[in-house]
Design an enzyme around this catalytic site. Structure first.
Site, PDB file in Angstrom:
ATOM      1  CG  HIS A  71      40.295  42.617  38.847  1.00 16.18           C
ATOM      2  ND1 HIS A  71      40.286  42.883  37.503  1.00 16.18           N
ATOM      3  CD2 HIS A  71      39.711  43.681  39.451  1.00 16.18           C
ATOM      4  CE1 HIS A  71      39.749  44.070  37.309  1.00 16.18           C
ATOM      5  NE2 HIS A  71      39.380  44.571  38.475  1.00 16.18           N
TER       6      HIS A  71
ATOM      7  CG  ASP B 201      36.232  46.518  46.257  1.00 18.39           C
ATOM      8  OD1 ASP B 201      36.181  47.744  46.394  1.00 18.39           O
ATOM      9  OD2 ASP B 201      35.641  45.905  45.363  1.00 18.39           O
TER      10      ASP B 201
HETATM   11  N1  ACO Z   1      38.051  33.621  46.078  1.00 17.81           N
HETATM   12  C1  ACO Z   1      38.278  32.329  45.754  1.00 17.81           C
HETATM   13  N2  ACO Z   1      38.383  31.901  44.479  1.00 17.81           N
HETATM   14  C2  ACO Z   1      38.250  32.838  43.513  1.00 17.81           C
HETATM   15  C3  ACO Z   1      38.029  34.200  43.788  1.00 17.81           C
HETATM   16  C4  ACO Z   1      37.932  34.578  45.137  1.00 17.81           C
HETATM   17  N3  ACO Z   1      37.721  35.844  45.483  1.00 17.81           N
HETATM   18  N4  ACO Z   1      37.942  34.870  42.640  1.00 17.81           N
HETATM   19  C5  ACO Z   1      38.094  33.976  41.673  1.00 17.81           C
HETATM   20  N5  ACO Z   1      38.291  32.740  42.188  1.00 17.81           N
HETATM   21  C6  ACO Z   1      38.527  31.495  41.448  1.00 17.81           C
HETATM   22  C7  ACO Z   1      37.186  30.908  40.998  1.00 17.81           C
HETATM   23  O1  ACO Z   1      36.645  30.037  41.946  1.00 17.81           O
HETATM   24  C8  ACO Z   1      37.594  30.240  39.719  1.00 17.81           C
HETATM   25  O2  ACO Z   1      38.234  29.028  40.037  1.00 17.81           O
HETATM   26  P1  ACO Z   1      38.070  27.726  39.095  1.00 17.81           P
HETATM   27  O3  ACO Z   1      38.616  28.137  37.756  1.00 17.81           O
HETATM   28  O4  ACO Z   1      38.865  26.689  39.785  1.00 17.81           O
HETATM   29  O5  ACO Z   1      36.592  27.452  39.065  1.00 17.81           O
HETATM   30  C9  ACO Z   1      38.650  31.150  39.123  1.00 17.81           C
HETATM   31  O6  ACO Z   1      39.230  31.826  40.244  1.00 17.81           O
HETATM   32  C10 ACO Z   1      38.068  32.190  38.172  1.00 17.81           C
HETATM   33  O7  ACO Z   1      37.033  32.887  38.854  1.00 17.81           O
HETATM   34  P2  ACO Z   1      35.798  33.560  38.168  1.00 17.81           P
HETATM   35  O8  ACO Z   1      34.713  33.775  39.186  1.00 17.81           O
HETATM   36  O9  ACO Z   1      35.442  32.815  36.928  1.00 17.81           O
HETATM   37  O10 ACO Z   1      36.431  34.935  37.763  1.00 17.81           O
HETATM   38  P3  ACO Z   1      35.647  36.189  37.199  1.00 17.81           P
HETATM   39  O11 ACO Z   1      36.611  36.907  36.353  1.00 17.81           O
HETATM   40  O12 ACO Z   1      34.347  35.800  36.624  1.00 17.81           O
HETATM   41  O13 ACO Z   1      35.326  37.011  38.532  1.00 17.81           O
HETATM   42  C11 ACO Z   1      35.441  38.464  40.336  1.00 17.81           C
HETATM   43  C12 ACO Z   1      36.027  38.108  38.970  1.00 17.81           C
HETATM   44  C13 ACO Z   1      33.915  38.658  40.222  1.00 17.81           C
HETATM   45  C14 ACO Z   1      36.025  39.787  40.790  1.00 17.81           C
HETATM   46  C15 ACO Z   1      35.790  37.338  41.337  1.00 17.81           C
HETATM   47  O14 ACO Z   1      37.181  37.238  41.477  1.00 17.81           O
HETATM   48  C16 ACO Z   1      35.114  37.531  42.686  1.00 17.81           C
HETATM   49  O15 ACO Z   1      33.939  37.178  42.841  1.00 17.81           O
HETATM   50  N6  ACO Z   1      35.858  38.127  43.679  1.00 17.81           N
HETATM   51  C17 ACO Z   1      35.277  38.362  44.979  1.00 17.81           C
HETATM   52  C18 ACO Z   1      34.408  39.621  44.948  1.00 17.81           C
HETATM   53  C19 ACO Z   1      35.235  40.875  44.803  1.00 17.81           C
HETATM   54  O16 ACO Z   1      36.207  41.079  45.518  1.00 17.81           O
HETATM   55  N7  ACO Z   1      34.790  41.763  43.885  1.00 17.81           N
HETATM   56  C20 ACO Z   1      35.439  43.045  43.638  1.00 17.81           C
HETATM   57  C21 ACO Z   1      36.137  43.043  42.329  1.00 17.81           C
HETATM   58  S1  ACO Z   1      36.961  44.579  42.033  1.00 17.81           S
HETATM   59  C22 ACO Z   1      35.723  45.629  41.637  1.00 17.81           C
HETATM   60  O17 ACO Z   1      34.703  45.275  41.122  1.00 17.81           O
HETATM   61  C23 ACO Z   1      35.862  47.041  41.979  1.00 17.81           C
END
Ligand code: ACO
Length: 393
Positions: A261, A315
């Site tokens: 998140h 989620d």
């Molecule tokens: N699985 C594995 N690694 C992850 C995940 C994940 N679900 N989420 C974040 N990371 C890692 C990234 O790879 C990144 O690693 P790095 O720094 O080594 O490159 C780091 O954590 C930061 O991730 P970002 O994608 O930059 O985080 P951001 O804040 O942009 O994204 C998001 C947040 C979109 C929710 C992301 O965690 C994600 O895509 N999760 C999966 C989809 C999901 O469950 N979405 C629902 C969110 S809740 C909602 O919207 C109601």
């Protein structure tokens, strides 16, 4: 001109001032108008919480009764909306159907009187009342059935489950569904709320505001993740396969759906409540096969990614609750939208109160003073191999 650093995804950049909800991502705290989500989940219900979010305070008994009465009265859809829905392809995603129907409400109630409290109230009531009816109607129509009319003797959540499943729901199931709506009602400036605010800032009608938010919520990185979680659990298939599956994702740098998140760096407080609700449902109606896989995945992700603050988000467990309530997987995100309408409407009202149109800036990275090349002398800028592969697909 002041220098400002570009932050992809606007991370950490305030887009507004708001008194609607508060998140502490380090401590895992969520409050609506200052009231902790645990307390609302325990003591309130979805319509009372919606009132709190939209009008800024808890309603008195009479105020709540009046609000509930208005919503009950406006649940039905105009036959033209139903006729329009009959033309939608059954294979279309219910979020697309919902977005089209929300926008279509603007055709019927198009007067824009954003300074008239009666207009605002009527829009709030109509949207909260009709969105669940739209979701249930599309579900029945795509199966070739007539939609079920709302039942005035049932409360908001029981009526939705009744319209969806064509039978009166179990009391515990209806209560748990209502708690799910409360948990999903609002969550500060996330992508769909931001899109609602941007649309609202142009002073367009509230139906366009909600339609744009529905479109934004549909994406797999936002509300669409709950559906993806179930697909992922299906793909994993067994508890033994959890760790190999996770290894594979990490090697491919694929995101694990339902984890991570932008704001929470601990387990989302809503995921904690949802997991508990799932367990209550399993106790009464039997365990879901995917639950053990989910719990094992949570443990494995925590071991591997906990240091990055990657924990279950809202989620992750919601899909398991919805499955037990008999809600089809591709309705999970529309159900999220039913709840989030109240947060979007709260932000719509807040935006109108201190409106200034959103018009951010950009950092231009393209060419300058380029010459206009006559068509005979141009070379294609397309990657032909890529185009050919896309056409072949
Ligand atoms: N699985 C594995 N690694 C992850 C995940 C994940 N679900 N989420 C974040 N990371 C890692 C990234 O790879 C990144 O690693 P790095 O720094 O080594 O490159 C780091 O954590 C930061 O991730 P970002 O994608 O930059 O985080 P951001 O804040 O942009 O994204 C998001 C947040 C979109 C929710 C992301 O965690 C994600 O895509 N999760 C999966 C989809 C999901 O469950 N979405 C629902 C969110 S809740 C909602 O919207 C109601």
């Amino acid at each position: 001109m002041t220098f400002c650093e570009y932050k992809p995804g606007l991370e950490g950049i305030p887009a507004t001032q708001s008194s609607i909800s508060y998140v502490d991502g380090q401590k895992g705290i969520l409050e609506y108008r200052g009231i902790n989500i645990d307390e609302l989940a325990k003591s309130s219900n979805f319509l009372e919480t919606s009132y709190l979010l939209i009008w800024g305070g808890l309603p008195t008994k009479d105020e709540l009764a009046e609000f509930e009465h208005e919503i009950r009265y406006h649940r039905r859809l105009k036959y033209r909306i139903r006729d329009m829905m009959k033309c939608f392809p059954e294979s279309g995603h219910p979020m697309d159907a919902l977005q089209a129907c929300a926008a279509a409400l603007g055709l019927f109630y198009s007067r824009r009187a954003l300074d008239d409290p009666a207009y605002i109230r009527a829009a709030v009531v109509r949207l909260l009342a009709k969105i669940p009816t739209m979701v249930a109607a599309f579900q029945l129509m795509r199966k070739g059935n007539d939609p079920v009319q709302p039942r005035d003797d049932l409360d908001y959540s029981a009526n939705f489950l009744y319209m969806l499943n064509e039978q009166e729901p179990d009391e515990l199931a209806a209560h748990i569904f209502d708690v799910c709506l409360t948990l999903h009602a609002e969550h500060t400036i996330n992508a769909s709320t931001f899109s609602a605010m941007v649309t609202a800032s142009t002073l367009t009608d509230p139906y366009a505001v909600i339609a744009s938010a529905v479109g934004t919520l549909a994406g797999p990185l936002h509300g669409g993740a709950n559906e993806e979680v179930i697909t992922m659990l299906e793909e994993i298939g067994s508890v033994e396969n959890v760790r190999p599956y996770l290894d594979g994702c990490l090697q491919r740098k694929a995101k694990i759906m339902g984890f991570g998140h932008r704001v929470y760096k601990v387990k989302d407080p809503r995921a904690i409540i949802l997991q508990n609700l799932a367990e209550q449902l399993f106790e009464k109606f039997g365990r879901d096969d995917y639950y053990d896989i989910a719990v094992e995945l949570e443990t494995a992700v925590e071991e591997r990614l906990g240091h990055k603050g990657i924990y279950p988000n809202v989620d992750f467990y919601s899909g398991l609750v919805y499955r037990k309530l008999g809600i089809p997987t591709d309705l999970f995100t529309p159900v999220f939208a039913i709840a989030r309408v109240s947060g979007w409407l709260a932000h719509w009202k807040e935006q109108l109160a201190e409106n200034r149109i959103f018009r951010p800036t950009q950092i231009y990275t393209g060419a300058r003073n380029a010459s206009y090349v006559p068509i005979e002398q141009r070379q294609s800028t397309h990657d032909r191999a890529l185009l050919a592969s896309l056409i072949a697909e």
